[in-house]
Scaffold this motif. Structure first.
Motif, PDB file in Angstrom:
ATOM      1  N   LEU A   4       0.682  -1.313  -0.239  1.00 40.93           N
ATOM      2  CA  LEU A   4       0.115   0.291  -0.042  1.00 40.93           C
ATOM      3  C   LEU A   4       0.801   1.199  -0.030  1.00 40.93           C
ATOM      4  O   LEU A   4       1.519   1.572   0.946  1.00 40.93           O
ATOM      5  CB  LEU A   4      -1.001  -0.107   1.219  1.00 40.93           C
ATOM      6  CG  LEU A   4      -1.958  -1.221   1.230  1.00 40.93           C
ATOM      7  CD1 LEU A   4      -2.677  -1.341   2.622  1.00 40.93           C
ATOM      8  CD2 LEU A   4      -2.716  -1.133  -0.054  1.00 40.93           C
ATOM      9  N   GLY A  41      -7.760   4.264  -3.010  1.00 39.77           N
ATOM     10  CA  GLY A  41      -7.466   2.892  -3.389  1.00 39.77           C
ATOM     11  C   GLY A  41      -6.169   2.254  -3.381  1.00 39.77           C
ATOM     12  O   GLY A  41      -6.022   1.026  -3.189  1.00 39.77           O
ATOM     13  N   TYR A  46      -8.972  -2.049   1.976  1.00 36.23           N
ATOM     14  CA  TYR A  46     -10.069  -2.568   1.414  1.00 36.23           C
ATOM     15  C   TYR A  46      -9.986  -2.829   0.043  1.00 36.23           C
ATOM     16  O   TYR A  46      -9.270  -2.359  -0.697  1.00 36.23           O
ATOM     17  CB  TYR A  46     -11.318  -1.360   1.783  1.00 36.23           C
ATOM     18  CG  TYR A  46     -11.458  -1.041   3.261  1.00 36.23           C
ATOM     19  CD1 TYR A  46     -11.524  -1.998   4.276  1.00 36.23           C
ATOM     20  CD2 TYR A  46     -11.062   0.271   3.338  1.00 36.23           C
ATOM     21  CE1 TYR A  46     -11.519  -1.330   5.472  1.00 36.23           C
ATOM     22  CE2 TYR A  46     -10.853   0.729   4.959  1.00 36.23           C
ATOM     23  CZ  TYR A  46     -11.241  -0.142   5.777  1.00 36.23           C
ATOM     24  OH  TYR A  46     -11.409   0.368   7.111  1.00 36.23           O
ATOM     25  N   SER A  47     -10.728  -3.806  -0.355  1.00 30.88           N
ATOM     26  CA  SER A  47     -11.028  -4.240  -1.674  1.00 30.88           C
ATOM     27  C   SER A  47     -12.257  -4.599  -2.234  1.00 30.88           C
ATOM     28  O   SER A  47     -13.207  -5.270  -1.368  1.00 30.88           O
ATOM     29  CB  SER A  47     -10.024  -5.369  -1.916  1.00 30.88           C
ATOM     30  OG  SER A  47     -10.210  -6.060  -3.283  1.00 30.88           O
ATOM     31  N   SER A  48     -12.795  -4.374  -3.268  1.00 31.37           N
ATOM     32  CA  SER A  48     -13.841  -4.818  -3.816  1.00 31.37           C
ATOM     33  C   SER A  48     -13.849  -6.085  -4.880  1.00 31.37           C
ATOM     34  O   SER A  48     -14.799  -6.308  -5.482  1.00 31.37           O
ATOM     35  CB  SER A  48     -14.649  -3.623  -4.565  1.00 31.37           C
ATOM     36  OG  SER A  48     -13.834  -3.193  -5.741  1.00 31.37           O
ATOM     37  N   GLY A  49     -12.813  -6.838  -4.726  1.00 32.74           N
ATOM     38  CA  GLY A  49     -12.312  -7.804  -5.710  1.00 32.74           C
ATOM     39  C   GLY A  49     -13.437  -8.729  -5.437  1.00 32.74           C
ATOM     40  O   GLY A  49     -13.850  -9.649  -6.343  1.00 32.74           O
ATOM     41  N   GLU A  52     -16.700  -7.844  -7.332  1.00 31.74           N
ATOM     42  CA  GLU A  52     -16.549  -7.687  -8.609  1.00 31.74           C
ATOM     43  C   GLU A  52     -16.599  -9.244  -9.108  1.00 31.74           C
ATOM     44  O   GLU A  52     -17.080  -9.411 -10.340  1.00 31.74           O
ATOM     45  CB  GLU A  52     -15.050  -7.044  -8.975  1.00 31.74           C
ATOM     46  CG  GLU A  52     -14.913  -5.725  -8.641  1.00 31.74           C
ATOM     47  CD  GLU A  52     -16.200  -4.724  -9.271  1.00 31.74           C
ATOM     48  OE1 GLU A  52     -16.344  -5.099 -10.615  1.00 31.74           O
ATOM     49  OE2 GLU A  52     -16.586  -3.804  -9.042  1.00 31.74           O
TER      50      GLU A  52
END
Length: 94
Positions: A4, A41, A46-49, A52
């Protein structure tokens, strides 16, 4: 990118703006339009993987089902399909 490092984004954009690759320069300039979101981002864990992945799966299923469900139900098409299933052509039935 395995770490990150959103705090280094500004330095990267400054370096790229002096590059000769116009597409990369354009990409860097467009990142500046929403710099805070891009930086978040690259900084937040955090991730929206997972979401998705599910959305991609649902879209694939919809495409498959639409292809299967999109056949012509007109009487002529149904009769032709019925003849083909029996190995006959329309001219053989007359």
């Amino acid at each position: 990118m395995t770490e990150l490092a959103g705090d280094r984004l500004g330095d990267w954009i400054s370096t790229v703006e002096n590059d000769s690759l116009t597409a990369l320069v354009s990409f860097a300039r467009n990142l500046c339009r929403d710099l805070e979101a891009v930086r978040n981002g690259l900084s937040l864990p955090y991730s929206s993987g997972a979401v998705e992945g599910h959305v991609n799966r649902v879209k694939m299923l919809k495409r498959q089902m639409f292809g299967r469900a999109n056949f012509n139900l007109s009487p002529e098409a149904h009769a032709t399909a019925e003849l083909k299933s029996h190995g006959l052509r329309q001219s053989q039935c007359a």
